[in-house]
Design a protein around this motif. Structure first.
Motif, mmCIF file in Angstrom:
data_model
loop_
_atom_site.group_PDB
_atom_site.id
_atom_site.type_symbol
_atom_site.label_atom_id
_atom_site.label_comp_id
_atom_site.label_asym_id
_atom_site.label_seq_id
_atom_site.Cartn_x
_atom_site.Cartn_y
_atom_site.Cartn_z
ATOM 1 N N ALA A 46 0.631 -1.525 0.369
ATOM 2 C CA ALA A 46 -0.355 -0.277 0.352
ATOM 3 C C ALA A 46 0.350 1.370 -0.327
ATOM 4 O O ALA A 46 2.335 0.978 0.801
ATOM 5 N N GLY A 47 -0.270 2.073 -0.550
ATOM 6 C CA GLY A 47 1.134 3.564 -0.580
ATOM 7 C C GLY A 47 -0.044 4.881 -0.351
ATOM 8 O O GLY A 47 -0.769 4.944 -1.394
ATOM 9 N N LYS A 66 4.892 4.320 1.956
ATOM 10 C CA LYS A 66 4.571 2.949 1.465
ATOM 11 C C LYS A 66 4.748 2.045 2.270
ATOM 12 O O LYS A 66 5.882 2.409 3.145
ATOM 13 N N SER A 67 4.002 0.664 2.106
ATOM 14 C CA SER A 67 4.733 -0.402 2.802
ATOM 15 C C SER A 67 4.377 -0.921 2.031
ATOM 16 O O SER A 67 3.003 -1.937 1.020
ATOM 17 N N ALA A 68 4.841 -2.691 2.286
ATOM 18 C CA ALA A 68 5.401 -3.874 1.750
ATOM 19 C C ALA A 68 5.265 -4.918 2.859
ATOM 20 O O ALA A 68 5.848 -6.364 3.007
ATOM 21 N N LEU A 96 -2.956 0.028 -3.341
ATOM 22 C CA LEU A 96 -3.423 -0.999 -2.127
ATOM 23 C C LEU A 96 -3.029 -2.072 -3.566
ATOM 24 O O LEU A 96 -3.243 -2.024 -4.997
ATOM 25 N N ARG A 97 -2.024 -2.372 -3.208
ATOM 26 C CA ARG A 97 -1.118 -3.674 -4.928
ATOM 27 C C ARG A 97 -1.873 -5.170 -4.093
ATOM 28 O O ARG A 97 -1.376 -5.355 -2.987
ATOM 29 N N ALA A 107 9.548 -1.229 -3.240
ATOM 30 C CA ALA A 107 10.190 -0.781 -4.774
ATOM 31 C C ALA A 107 8.691 -0.836 -5.299
ATOM 32 O O ALA A 107 9.087 -0.012 -6.546
ATOM 33 N N PHE A 108 7.993 -1.659 -5.183
ATOM 34 C CA PHE A 108 7.058 -2.833 -6.090
ATOM 35 C C PHE A 108 5.198 -1.391 -5.650
ATOM 36 O O PHE A 108 4.854 -1.745 -6.554
ATOM 37 N N CYS A 109 5.602 -0.918 -4.875
ATOM 38 C CA CYS A 109 4.215 -0.371 -4.539
ATOM 39 C C CYS A 109 4.583 1.334 -4.638
ATOM 40 O O CYS A 109 5.032 1.803 -5.253
#
Length: 231
Positions: A46-47, A66-68, A96-97, A107-109
């Motif tokens: 999420a970011g 951002k958070s993974a 939301l990913r 890095a992908f968020c």
């Protein structure tokens, strides 16, 4: 457009159309609601990013988190609530990913960011998309003299639009030109550092996208019930 929930990411955007005069975090609260009501669409990351109307030189023109982690949405909602909000905050962008590319890493968020010395070319982008010709777009972008540092679709789209912003001051023209040869499905939300926000979908409207426009707000989300609940 169906509201059926599939394994897709979610976008959320709130733009304040009037200056905030009352106390409270109106935009941050609305963004948090839009994201929370779409939590089923992505648990891998999420970011959120927030842009101000009058950024101070020497400081970033936006706030971003951002958070993974195992609880990314909780992290981001907490960060939004704990940040030091400003009166001139105007654009609120969230994502939301659901991981379809790459690892579960920050890095992908989204939102992806293209930094530039000019606010008009500083770009933030979040999206729900699937490009079927990402490799071809990557090579085309590289042949234009760019040096992409990632093959992530979101990063690539952000960089392609930013590249076109170097040739035109029209944000709409830059988006149209950047996506002219894109093949796939997308709903994109984004903003420039000088305060322009945008949302766009693929020509066939494959990815869901809904909006609200009234005297106080512009809101965009992947699900209609999220907007209904937040507003």
């Amino acid at each position: 457009m169906s509201d059926d929930v599939k394994h897709e990411c979610a976008v959320a955007m709130v733009v304040l159309r009037k200056a905030t005069v009352a106390a409270g975090d109106r935009g941050g609260t609305k963004l948090s609601l839009l994201m929370e009501k779409q939590h089923n669409r992505g648990q891998d990351g999420a970011g959120a990013a927030i842009l101000s109307n009058n950024p101070n030189p020497g400081e970033p023109p936006y706030w971003i988190a951002k958070s993974a982690s195992a609880t990314p949405l909780v992290d981001i909602l907490g960060a939004i609530g704990k940040r030091e909000s400003a009166q001139d905050e105007r654009i609120f962008l969230g994502h939301l990913r659901y991981a379809t590319f790459g690892k579960n890493e920050v890095a992908f968020c989204h939102p992806f960011v293209h930094e530039a010395s000019e606010l008009a070319r500083t770009l933030l982008l979040a999206g729900n998309f699937n490009l079927t010709n990402a490799s071809e777009l990557f090579e085309t972008h590289r042949r234009k003299g760019a040096f992409p540092t990632s093959k992530a679709d979101g990063y690539l789209i952000c960089e392609m639009i930013a590249h076109e912003l170097g040739d035109t001051r029209s944000l709409a023209s830059a988006i149209a030109k950047a996506l002219a040869n894109a093949d796939g499905a997308w709903t994109l939300c984004g903003a420039t550092g000088d305060g322009w926000a945008f949302a766009t979908r693929d020509p066939h409207g494959i990815r869901p996208g809904f909006y609200l426009l009234n005297d106080d707000f512009v809101a965009v989300a992947s699900e209609r019930p999220a907007i209904q609940a937040a507003f």
